[in-house]
Each structure stands twice: as C-alpha cells, then as structure tokens.
Design an enzyme around this catalytic site. Structure first.
Site, PDB file in Angstrom:
ATOM      1  N   LYS A 185       1.549  -7.052   5.521  1.00 23.72           N
ATOM      2  CA  LYS A 185       1.632  -8.159   4.566  1.00 23.72           C
ATOM      3  C   LYS A 185       2.933  -8.151   3.765  1.00 23.72           C
ATOM      4  CE  LYS A 185      -3.334  -7.476   3.820  1.00 23.72           C
ATOM      5  NZ  LYS A 185      -3.497  -6.017   3.695  1.00 23.72           N
ATOM      6  N   TYR A 222       0.826  -1.213   0.000  1.00 23.03           N
ATOM      7  CA  TYR A 222       0.000   0.000   0.000  1.00 23.03           C
ATOM      8  C   TYR A 222       0.858   1.259   0.000  1.00 23.03           C
ATOM      9  CZ  TYR A 222      -3.667  -3.317   1.375  1.00 23.03           C
ATOM     10  OH  TYR A 222      -4.521  -4.392   1.428  1.00 23.03           O
ATOM     11  N   HIS A 276       0.719 -11.705   1.219  1.00 15.17           N
ATOM     12  CA  HIS A 276      -0.317 -10.869   0.599  1.00 15.17           C
ATOM     13  C   HIS A 276      -1.093 -11.604  -0.498  1.00 15.17           C
ATOM     14  CE1 HIS A 276      -1.372  -6.390  -0.230  1.00 15.17           C
ATOM     15  NE2 HIS A 276      -2.359  -7.158  -0.624  1.00 15.17           N
TER      16      HIS A 276
END
Ligand SMILES: NC(=O)c1ccc[n+]([C@@H]2O[C@H](COP(=O)([O-])OP(=O)(O)OC[C@H]3O[C@@H](n4cnc5c(N)ncnc54)[C@H](OP(=O)(O)O)[C@@H]3O)[C@@H](O)[C@H]2O)c1
Length: 312
Positions: free
Chosen positions: A86, A57, A119
């Site tokens: 993750k 992210y 992830h």
C-alpha cells in the site's frame, strides 16, 4: 444447504482480467521483525497464498525475506502467491507514487505486485515523515492533491506493467463512488474493516454490482476482548459445527463473498485460521442477525491508523 466448494482454496476474480485473489489472506501488520519473518513463513506453510503488506507497517523487508526463503523451501512459484502492498498517506503527490511503489517492490524482493492500494484516502504532508504533525500534535494534511490525482498515478503503474491491479483502502461508499465514476482503470479491490459487528452491507452490494472485491480486515475484530471471538452467537455456532470461533468468523466472511485478512502469529494459529469450512445456511443467517454494531478502527475518518507497529 452447505456450500460444497473448499473455502480454503477460493479465489475471487479481479476486474479487467487482473488475475484472481485468494479469498483467505494473511495480513503482515506485525510489530516485531522476527515474528514477521516466522509468521509469514508459517502462513505460507499452512497454505496461505495471499499476503497483505504496507509501506506503513515498516516490515516489507522482513516479509520479502520470509517470502523469498519460504517460496524456495516449499517449492512454490511466485505466480502462485498474491502480494499486495500500500501507498502511504505522505506519498499521495503523483510524482511520489512511482518511487514509493518501486521502493516497496525492492524491499519485498519482487519484480511485480498483484495489487497496490492507496492505504487511506487522506493525503498527509508529502515527504519521508510518515506521521507529520504540527507543534500541537495535529496531523498535517496535504490540501494540494486530490484522491483522483493520486488515482491517476496509480493507473500509470498498471500501464507500466509492474502492477496487475489497483484499489483503495479505508474508504467509505461515498468516497469510492466518485473515484469509481472518474477512473480510467476502475478500482479492483477495496480493503475496509468488516466483520459481523460492521458488515458494510451497502458497500458490499455496490462492490458486487461493480465487480470490485471487498477485502475485509479485522474479521476477528482485531482479537479484542470482549468482542467477536466471545460473542454468544459465534460461540454457539462454533460449538455446533465443531469449529473455533475464529474459524466461524473467517468462514462467514468468505461465504458472504468477501476476501479477508487475518494475522495469525504462530504456526498453530496459522493452521487454525486456514482450516475453515463452509457453515450451514442457518448459521450464516444467525450471524447475519447479530445486532451489535461497532467500528474498531478510526483510520477511516482520519487516515491515522488505530495502531502502528515498531519494527525492531
Ligand atoms: N487497511 C487498513 O487500514 C488496515 C488496518 C488494520 C489491519 N489491516 C490488515 O489486516 C490484517 C489483519 O489484521 P487484524 O488485526 O484485522 O486481524 P484479525 O485476525 O482480525 O485480528 C488479529 C488478532 O486476533 C488474534 N487472533 C488471530 N487468530 C486467532 C485465533 N485463531 N483465535 C483467537 N485469536 C486470534 C490475534 O491474537 P495474537 O495477538 O495473540 O496473535 C490478534 O490479536 C493486518 O495484518 C493488515 O494486513 C489493514
């Protein structure tokens, strides 16, 4: 019959005595750095105690900054929040796992993680390029590493004590079973897309049987319109119980035994999404009877996310 327990406070035990996960989670997939900071703080203030992050992210630094300031401002102890991040696809090689984990910890300003997830089950070419492509734009996958190799490196993180639990994300039931069978430390959590249009019933049953928490993302259908937030069954239940469609969808997810992630970006939305209460059994039945089936995020079949934020 109405469940009497307060859904907002529900905490789900993790396998192997790895603590409890607050069912109501705040997801940090937010494109804008400044909004990441305000939304994380607003979520903490509204009552969220579960924060879902990811290396991919690109905003772990902002989340870490907001959590550090928020915990101090609201007098909340680190032990009272649950933080997940993750491992990204380009770090699946076993020797890359611990450095990736440590880098995330540092960006998040934390001494330990409550949960670390792989992830996606797709290994990309190892390296610092998160989205490696050939000249035709095709993703470069890494065929030299198996998911089990990566899982064993995740197990070592638990052994070393800085990570309380480990799990998988964007995995199918067929993908989960062999890891579950071979794992020395079984997956504590699987994070997958799930909502009334994609209930993942079979996966949920397997998880319940094995003591794995199913952590649902996109409980509001990623907010897409038309979509779940405007579904006639959801809207009718919402009108009847005096809640918003978002609150109905979140309550349904918690009451069926999953944890969930939602991403309110404003303080008002954070309060709304935290303020859920139990739906009557007949409302749950009506929602369970919805026939529409729709997967919104293709990440589960390619490892390529549906959308990726650009941090400013
Ligand atoms: N493992 C994975 O591959 C994966 C993939 C995706 C997401 N995730 C995780 O899951 C988290 C949740 O993301 P999501 O997109 O699935 O969240 P979501 O809560 O299903 O959808 C977010 C969208 O819903 C809207 N929304 C939020 N609260 C609302 C409300 N009360 N009423 C009406 N609309 C509302 C937001 O609108 P605005 O845009 O107006 O704010 C946004 O567009 C992410 O942050 C991330 O942590 C994981």
């Amino acid at each position: 019959m109405i469940e009497s327990s307060d859904l907002r406070m529900k905490r789900i035990p993790l396998s192997h005595g790895a603590g409890h996960m607050p069912a109501l989670g705040f997801g940090t997939l937010i494109p804008d750095a400044a909004v990441t900071i305000t939304a994380t703080r607003d979520a903490l203030e509204a009552g969220f105690r579960h924060f879902d992050c990811a290396e991919r992210y690109g905003n772990e630094r902002e989340v870490g900054k907001a959590l550090q300031a928020g915990l101090a401002a609201f007098g909340i102890a680190r032990e009272d929040i649950f933080v997940t991040t993750k491992l990204w696809n380009s770090n699946h090689r076993p020797e890359r796992v611990e450095p990736a984990f440590e880098a995330s910890l540092q960006r998040l300003r934390l001494a330990y993680l409550d949960l670390y997830l792989i992830h996606t089950p797709f290994a990309f070419q190892p390296g610092d390029e998160q989205d490696p492509r050939d000249q035709n734009g095709n993703v470069l996958y890494d065929r030299e590493v198996t998911l089990l190799d990566t899982w064993k490196a995740m197990e070592s993180l638990v052994d070393h004590g800085k990570c309380r639990a480990i799990g998988l994300s964007d995995i199918t039931l067929d993908g989960l079973k062999p890891i579950y069978e071979s794992a020395r430390i079984k997956p504590a959590v699987v994070q997958v897309e799930s909502h009334p249009y994609l209930p993942e019933t079979e996966l949920l049953e397997f998880c319940k049987e094995k003591g794995i928490v199913l952590l649902a993302f996109a409980p509001l259908g990623h907010g897409m319109k038309p979509g779940l937030l405007e579904d006639p069954v959801i809207s009718a239940v919402a009108a009847r119980v005096g809640k918003t469609p978002a609150q109905v969808l979140l309550a349904w997810a918690v009451q069926r035994g999953t944890a969930l992630l939602t991403t309110p970006r404003t303080a008002a939305r954070a309060r709304e999404n935290f303020d859920i209460s139990a739906l009557p059994a007949e409302a749950l039945d009506e929602i369970n009877k919805i026939q529409t089936r729709q997967r919104l995020n293709p990440v589960v079949s390619t490892g390529v996310p549906g959308f990726i934020p650009q941090v400013k």
